[in-house]
Design a protein around this motif. Structure first.
Motif, mmCIF file in Angstrom:
data_model
loop_
_atom_site.group_PDB
_atom_site.id
_atom_site.type_symbol
_atom_site.label_atom_id
_atom_site.label_comp_id
_atom_site.label_asym_id
_atom_site.label_seq_id
_atom_site.Cartn_x
_atom_site.Cartn_y
_atom_site.Cartn_z
ATOM 1 N N TYR A 13 -22.927 -48.640 -21.715
ATOM 2 C CA TYR A 13 -22.276 -49.839 -21.975
ATOM 3 C C TYR A 13 -21.886 -50.889 -20.704
ATOM 4 C CZ TYR A 13 -21.197 -47.855 -26.585
ATOM 5 O OH TYR A 13 -21.176 -47.523 -27.821
ATOM 6 N N THR A 20 -19.918 -48.358 -18.516
ATOM 7 C CA THR A 20 -19.264 -47.218 -18.971
ATOM 8 C C THR A 20 -20.367 -46.457 -19.563
ATOM 9 O OG1 THR A 20 -17.495 -48.751 -19.662
ATOM 10 C CG2 THR A 20 -17.166 -46.669 -20.687
ATOM 11 N N SER A 21 -20.035 -45.068 -19.299
ATOM 12 C CA SER A 21 -21.192 -44.208 -20.100
ATOM 13 C C SER A 21 -20.639 -43.824 -21.668
ATOM 14 C CB SER A 21 -21.332 -42.976 -19.201
ATOM 15 O OG SER A 21 -22.194 -41.999 -19.889
ATOM 16 N N GLY A 22 -21.702 -43.945 -22.615
ATOM 17 C CA GLY A 22 -21.141 -43.612 -23.768
ATOM 18 C C GLY A 22 -21.371 -41.947 -23.953
ATOM 19 N N GLU A 41 -12.448 -34.899 -27.890
ATOM 20 C CA GLU A 41 -11.326 -35.865 -28.070
ATOM 21 C C GLU A 41 -11.913 -37.240 -28.156
ATOM 22 O OE1 GLU A 41 -10.936 -34.560 -24.276
ATOM 23 O OE2 GLU A 41 -12.518 -35.650 -23.546
ATOM 24 N N SER A 42 -11.120 -38.068 -28.499
ATOM 25 C CA SER A 42 -11.428 -39.532 -28.707
ATOM 26 C C SER A 42 -12.041 -40.143 -27.451
ATOM 27 C CB SER A 42 -10.020 -40.320 -28.797
ATOM 28 O OG SER A 42 -10.266 -41.661 -28.970
ATOM 29 N N GLY A 43 -13.144 -40.922 -27.446
ATOM 30 C CA GLY A 43 -13.940 -41.411 -26.176
ATOM 31 C C GLY A 43 -14.894 -40.624 -25.621
ATOM 32 N N SER A 44 -15.143 -39.505 -26.367
ATOM 33 C CA SER A 44 -15.945 -38.479 -25.765
ATOM 34 C C SER A 44 -17.421 -38.931 -25.935
ATOM 35 C CB SER A 44 -15.645 -36.871 -26.052
ATOM 36 O OG SER A 44 -15.696 -36.708 -27.621
ATOM 37 N N GLY A 45 -17.608 -39.509 -26.789
ATOM 38 C CA GLY A 45 -19.192 -40.119 -27.117
ATOM 39 C C GLY A 45 -19.505 -39.762 -28.265
ATOM 40 N N LYS A 46 -18.888 -39.250 -29.198
ATOM 41 C CA LYS A 46 -19.385 -38.986 -30.623
ATOM 42 C C LYS A 46 -19.889 -40.031 -31.586
ATOM 43 C CE LYS A 46 -15.198 -37.531 -31.874
ATOM 44 N NZ LYS A 46 -14.368 -37.942 -30.679
ATOM 45 N N SER A 47 -19.008 -40.896 -31.572
ATOM 46 C CA SER A 47 -19.674 -42.224 -32.426
ATOM 47 C C SER A 47 -20.879 -42.992 -31.740
ATOM 48 C CB SER A 47 -18.307 -43.438 -32.483
ATOM 49 O OG SER A 47 -17.259 -42.851 -33.230
ATOM 50 N N THR A 48 -20.830 -42.777 -30.520
ATOM 51 C CA THR A 48 -22.161 -43.501 -29.744
ATOM 52 C C THR A 48 -23.365 -42.792 -30.066
ATOM 53 O OG1 THR A 48 -20.473 -44.173 -28.008
ATOM 54 C CG2 THR A 48 -22.983 -44.224 -27.233
HETATM 55 P P1 ADP Z 1 -15.706 -41.213 -29.572
HETATM 56 O O1 ADP Z 1 -16.216 -41.334 -30.967
HETATM 57 O O2 ADP Z 1 -15.820 -39.800 -29.353
HETATM 58 O O3 ADP Z 1 -14.086 -41.574 -29.861
HETATM 59 P P2 ADP Z 1 -17.019 -43.240 -28.477
HETATM 60 O O4 ADP Z 1 -18.444 -42.859 -28.616
HETATM 61 O O5 ADP Z 1 -16.545 -44.302 -29.212
HETATM 62 O O6 ADP Z 1 -16.202 -41.912 -28.432
HETATM 63 O O7 ADP Z 1 -17.009 -43.806 -27.027
HETATM 64 C C1 ADP Z 1 -17.651 -43.092 -25.958
HETATM 65 C C2 ADP Z 1 -17.352 -44.004 -24.588
HETATM 66 O O8 ADP Z 1 -18.030 -45.240 -24.733
HETATM 67 C C3 ADP Z 1 -15.894 -44.364 -24.348
HETATM 68 O O9 ADP Z 1 -15.618 -44.412 -22.870
HETATM 69 C C4 ADP Z 1 -15.804 -45.742 -24.783
HETATM 70 O O10 ADP Z 1 -14.750 -46.584 -24.235
HETATM 71 C C5 ADP Z 1 -17.257 -46.235 -24.609
HETATM 72 N N1 ADP Z 1 -17.698 -47.296 -25.576
HETATM 73 C C6 ADP Z 1 -17.709 -47.051 -26.717
HETATM 74 N N2 ADP Z 1 -18.154 -48.338 -27.576
HETATM 75 C C7 ADP Z 1 -18.219 -49.250 -26.388
HETATM 76 C C8 ADP Z 1 -18.532 -50.673 -26.466
HETATM 77 N N3 ADP Z 1 -18.790 -51.318 -27.687
HETATM 78 N N4 ADP Z 1 -18.229 -51.390 -25.290
HETATM 79 C C9 ADP Z 1 -17.968 -50.728 -24.181
HETATM 80 N N5 ADP Z 1 -17.633 -49.330 -24.091
HETATM 81 C C10 ADP Z 1 -17.726 -48.743 -25.421
#
Ligand code: ADP
Ligand code: MG
Length: 247
Positions: A13, A20-22, A41-48
């Motif tokens: 991103y 920032t690395s997803g 954990e939250s922010g580890s890249g699962k949703s990405t």
């Molecule tokens: P999870 O689903 O495991 O909580 P995410 O996949 O949402 O994690 O996020 C992985 C990383 O990518 C995090 O560091 C988050 O801050 C970053 N990130 C996710 N979406 C965005 C976005 N739209 N813009 C900038 N950074 C993002």
């Protein structure tokens, strides 16, 4: 050949000059009918990861294959076709149309995806009966309980008969009382032949139904193994750390 393969895929991103690395350099194969639980954990890249697999988000590096076909060069139209044909998403926050009835929410998706008018009613009926929502088909989505909303969202996603269903924390917005009914429905789908990828913190569920459990940490896959191996005597420090925080 795997249904879906990622080879060294990275997602970055860019925002205000900061990168920032997803997730980075992720390789993964998903087979037909496989049931994969992803946690971490939250922010580890699962949703990405789910967003990249489903074509909702782009990626900057690597290759993504569906049935052996590289998706990188897909035109927007081909990408839409890919989404339509293969993928269904279920989100934490349901994404239903509140003012529509249960019936209309499912019918709309079929209509949008070009199902013939005369096929819509039988398909909606079949889908709603399967999850016990047919009796309340005339109720507005806004009037449903959280558990019913999520069951409806799942049915709607299934209605197009996707190859892959992606669930992003499908029970984390629900009251504890309603978590079970949604997890049970997802469990029932395990034998459907669809490939299921479920991001969740429900480890009892993972243990019971998953073929594979993956642990994400800082945008990397730290572990990817059968549940027995994940939960029993796993020597991976990240897994130990993760399990030690579970109650
Ligand atoms: P999870 O689903 O495991 O909580 P995410 O996949 O949402 O994690 O996020 C992985 C990383 O990518 C995090 O560091 C988050 O801050 C970053 N990130 C996710 N979406 C965005 C976005 N739209 N813009 C900038 N950074 C993002
Ligand atoms: Mg997430």
């Amino acid at each position: 050949m795997s249904l879906l393969s990622l080879r060294n895929v990275s997602k970055f991103y860019y925002s205000k000059g900061i990168v920032t690395s997803g997730f980075s350099r992720l390789s993964l194969d998903l087979d037909r009918g496989e049931f994969v639980v992803i946690t971490g954990e939250s922010g580890s890249g699962k949703s990405t990861l789910l967003n990249v697999i489903s074509g909702l988000d782009t990626y900057e590096e690597g290759e993504l294959y569906i049935n052996g076909e590289e998706t990188n060069a897909f035109t927007p139209k081909e990408l839409e076709e890919y989404r339509k044909t293969y993928i269904a998403n279920v989100f934490q926050s349901f994404n239903l149309i509140a003012s529509y009835t249960v019936y209309q929410n499912v019918a709309l998706i079929l209509q949008i995806n070009g199902v013939k008018y005369r096929d819509i009613r039988p398909k909606v009926e079949q889908a709603l009966r399967k999850v016990g929502l047919w009796e309340i088909r005339h109720q507005k989505a806004s009037r449903l309980s959280g558990g019913q909303k999520q069951r409806l969202a799942i049915v709607r996603a299934m209605a197009m008969e996707p190859d892959v269903m992606l669930f992003d924390e499908p029970t984390s917005a629900l009251d504890p009382m309603m978590v079970g009914e949604v997890l049970n429905l997802i469990k029932d789908l395990a034998d459907s032949g669809m490939t299921m990828v479920v991001v969740t913190h429900e480890m009892g569920f993972a243990r019971e139904v998953a073929d594979r459990v993956m642990l994400f940490h800082n945008g990397l896959v730290e572990e990817d193994c059968p549940p027995d191996q994940f939960f029993e005597d796993n020597q991976n420090p990240q897994v130990k750390e993760f399990l030690s925080h579970l109650i």
